[in-house]
Design a protein around this motif. Structure first.
Motif, short mmCIF file in Angstrom:
data_model
loop_
_atom_site.label_atom_id
_atom_site.label_comp_id
_atom_site.label_asym_id
_atom_site.label_seq_id
_atom_site.Cartn_x
_atom_site.Cartn_y
_atom_site.Cartn_z
N GLN A 171 0.84 -1.21 0.00
CA GLN A 171 0.00 0.00 0.00
C GLN A 171 0.87 1.26 0.00
O GLN A 171 0.61 2.22 -0.73
N ILE A 172 1.94 1.24 0.81
CA ILE A 172 2.87 2.37 0.87
C ILE A 172 3.53 2.58 -0.49
O ILE A 172 3.64 3.71 -0.99
N GLN A 173 3.94 1.47 -1.13
CA GLN A 173 4.57 1.54 -2.45
C GLN A 173 3.63 2.17 -3.48
O GLN A 173 4.04 3.00 -4.29
N SER A 174 2.37 1.76 -3.42
CA SER A 174 1.38 2.29 -4.36
C SER A 174 1.19 3.80 -4.18
O SER A 174 1.12 4.55 -5.16
N GLU A 175 1.14 4.25 -2.94
CA GLU A 175 0.96 5.69 -2.66
C GLU A 175 2.19 6.49 -3.03
O GLU A 175 2.09 7.59 -3.57
N VAL A 176 3.40 5.93 -2.72
CA VAL A 176 4.65 6.63 -3.06
C VAL A 176 4.79 6.79 -4.56
O VAL A 176 5.24 7.82 -5.06
N SER A 177 4.36 5.76 -5.33
CA SER A 177 4.47 5.81 -6.79
C SER A 177 3.58 6.89 -7.41
O SER A 177 3.81 7.32 -8.54
N THR A 178 2.55 7.33 -6.67
CA THR A 178 1.65 8.38 -7.18
C THR A 178 2.03 9.77 -6.66
O THR A 178 1.30 10.73 -6.86
N GLY A 179 3.17 9.85 -5.94
CA GLY A 179 3.67 11.16 -5.52
C GLY A 179 3.53 11.47 -4.04
O GLY A 179 3.99 12.52 -3.57
N THR A 180 2.92 10.59 -3.27
CA THR A 180 2.78 10.81 -1.83
C THR A 180 4.13 10.59 -1.16
O THR A 180 4.90 9.72 -1.56
N SER A 181 4.42 11.36 -0.12
CA SER A 181 5.70 11.20 0.58
C SER A 181 5.70 9.88 1.35
O SER A 181 4.64 9.33 1.69
N LEU A 182 6.90 9.40 1.65
CA LEU A 182 7.03 8.13 2.37
C LEU A 182 6.42 8.24 3.77
O LEU A 182 5.74 7.32 4.23
N THR A 183 6.62 9.36 4.42
CA THR A 183 6.10 9.56 5.79
C THR A 183 4.58 9.46 5.81
O THR A 183 4.00 8.76 6.65
N VAL A 184 3.94 10.18 4.90
CA VAL A 184 2.47 10.18 4.84
C VAL A 184 1.95 8.79 4.50
O VAL A 184 0.97 8.30 5.09
N SER A 185 2.61 8.12 3.57
CA SER A 185 2.19 6.76 3.18
C SER A 185 2.31 5.79 4.34
O SER A 185 1.42 4.95 4.57
N MET A 186 3.40 5.90 5.10
CA MET A 186 3.59 5.04 6.28
C MET A 186 2.55 5.35 7.35
O MET A 186 2.03 4.45 8.02
N GLN A 187 2.23 6.64 7.49
CA GLN A 187 1.21 7.04 8.48
C GLN A 187 -0.16 6.48 8.10
O GLN A 187 -0.92 6.05 8.97
N ASN A 188 -0.47 6.48 6.82
CA ASN A 188 -1.77 5.97 6.35
C ASN A 188 -1.92 4.46 6.59
O ASN A 188 -3.04 3.96 6.68
N SER A 189 -0.80 3.75 6.68
CA SER A 189 -0.87 2.29 6.87
C SER A 189 -1.22 1.91 8.31
O SER A 189 -1.64 0.78 8.57
N ASN A 190 -1.02 2.86 9.26
CA ASN A 190 -1.30 2.61 10.69
C ASN A 190 -0.51 1.42 11.25
O ASN A 190 -0.98 0.72 12.14
N MET A 191 0.70 1.21 10.74
CA MET A 191 1.51 0.07 11.18
C MET A 191 2.81 0.50 11.87
O MET A 191 3.56 -0.35 12.33
N PHE A 192 3.05 1.81 11.94
CA PHE A 192 4.33 2.27 12.47
C PHE A 192 4.11 3.25 13.63
O PHE A 192 3.23 4.12 13.55
N PRO A 193 4.92 3.13 14.69
CA PRO A 193 4.82 4.06 15.83
C PRO A 193 5.15 5.49 15.42
O PRO A 193 5.82 5.72 14.40
N ASN A 194 4.72 6.42 16.24
CA ASN A 194 4.91 7.84 15.95
C ASN A 194 6.39 8.21 15.85
O ASN A 194 6.79 9.02 15.03
N MET A 195 7.22 7.58 16.69
CA MET A 195 8.65 7.89 16.68
C MET A 195 9.28 7.54 15.33
O MET A 195 10.10 8.30 14.80
#
Length: 407
Positions: free
Chosen positions: A312-336
């Motif tokens: 999902q992150i790869q799909s969003e990054v390929s359309t121009g979304t930043s890596l941080t935002v894509s990772m945040q949208n996945s809800n799989m990574f801590p805030n730190m």
């Protein structure tokens, strides 16, 4: 009606011959027949002297483990950094390895390189040992002319991933082994000890306490149906692991369950994040484009839940979304993790920041495994004490009762 052609099974042949320099070499090869095996060896530049089918009773070759590939990567990296020519490096590493299967694998890879293939192309012939991540990094190193540096990073990456896996296995192995021991001890008591007490209590002719009757009833089941209990248990465990290996739904269920386990879940999640960030850091530092790097990260994450999130992150990054935002949208990574990735993106040092995240979580896994070991010991002792002590008390209750009557 379509004609189905039955595929012939390849056989194993032991061979001995001479290489292009006239040096005597030997090994093992798979082929449909002796003639096909000889033809394969001739194409590799080997003059075949002897060739015979390996007998069924012959010693099976040793399995090639991930640890062997990690050691090879580190040794090859060291050789290349020292300026040793590539083919000579393969000769030195291969002949110095104690595992004959690794020697054969490296000799085969060396033959591919000698016949004109690049190193990444040679590795691609053996996907069971060199995954796409390994091959992609080697290809990136070849294209950039920094193969020795890439091999060093790859060796470090594999060593750290291997260490993480080892820590997780050790954390899970200890309680599992204790559970098995507890089951074996309980079974021995139920089958051999309790029946002796039962024959003694039967001669008393008095009413027995309820806990004693319950334990004796369970003992009867063990004595009469032990083969059914053990057979059913072994069959259930074997069937479950077979289903786990073959069914994608079961794999999803187990990966999700592991992440939500009360005590072990946080450790497994930290180990997965450490592997995820370490893989992406290694790929990005090698100059692999982010979208392509995420493809390898998904396969190397070791957890299907994180693999789907990475896609999902790869799909969003390929359309121009930043890596941080894509990772945040996945809800799989801590805030730190998200904050450090954001800093890495803004400063242009994403690979360095991802490496720091991996270091942090690898240390967290170390601390968590140490804490788990300290925590599990008293818990396991209490559980064993309750089980074994409960059985002993249940069998001694009638004796205590008799003692009070006599007094």
């Amino acid at each position: 009606m379509p004609i189905t052609v039955k595929k012939s099974k390849e056989l194993n042949f032991l061979w001995e011959g001479r290489d292009k320099k006239g040096k005597i070499i030997k090994g093992e090869i798979q082929a449909l027949s002796e003639a096909v095996a000889a033809a394969k060896l001739r194409r590799q530049g080997i003059s075949v002297g002897k060739i015979r089918k390996r007998s069924f009773l012959a010693k099976r070759p040793q399995k090639i483990k991930e640890k062997d590939i990690t050691l090879f990567t580190r040794q090859l990296s060291t050789m290349m950094r020292a300026g040793v020519p590539l083919l000579q490096s393969f000769d030195i590493v291969g002949k110095g390895h104690s595992n004959a299967s690794v020697q054969k694998l490296l000799a085969d890879v060396r033959n591919h390189i000698e016949s004109g293939s690049s190193m990444s192309q040679a590795f691609n012939h053996y996907p069971q040992y060199f995954d796409p991540l390994f091959c992609n990094l080697v290809r990136a190193g070849e294209q950039a002319g920094i193969l020795d540096t890439i091999l060093d990073r790859l060796a470090t990456y594999k060593e750290k991933i291997l260490a993480i896996k080892g820590k997780i296995k050790s954390a899970l192995f200890y309680p599992a082994s204790i559970i098995v021991v507890a089951f074996v001890i309980t079974t021995i008591i139920m089958i051999f000890v309790i029946p002796a007490f039962k024959s003694l209590f039967t001669s008393f002719g008095a009413d027995l306490p309820a806990p004693t009757l319950l334990v004796m009833k369970i003992s009867d089941i063990f004595v009469h149906d032990w083969w059914l209990i053990f057979g059913g248990l072994i069959l259930t465990i074997w069937g479950f692991f077979r289903l786990w290996k073959r069914s994608l739904k079961v794999q999803y269920f187990m990966d999700r369950l592991f992440l939500h386990l009360p005590v072990f879940g946080p450790v497994i999640q930290k180990a997965t994040i450490a592997r995820w960030t370490r893989t992406l850091s290694t790929m990005f530092a090698a100059g692999v484009p982010l979208v392509e790097a995420l493809d390898s990260v998904a396969g190397a994450s070791g957890n299907l839940i994180y693999q789907d999130a990475t896609k999902q992150i790869q799909s969003e990054v390929s359309t121009g979304t930043s890596l941080t935002v894509s990772m945040q949208n996945s809800n799989m990574f801590p805030n730190m993790v998200l904050q450090m990735v954001a800093i890495g993106e803004e400063s242009g040092a994403l690979d360095d920041m991802l490496s720091k995240i991996a270091d942090f979580y690898e240390n967290e896994v170390d601390d968590a495994v140490s804490a788990l070991s300290s925590l599990m010991e008293p818990i396991i002792m209490v559980v064993l004490g309750v089980i074994i002590g409960g059985l002993v008390i249940a069998m001694y209750l009638p004796i205590f009762k008799m003692g009070s009557v006599i007094h």
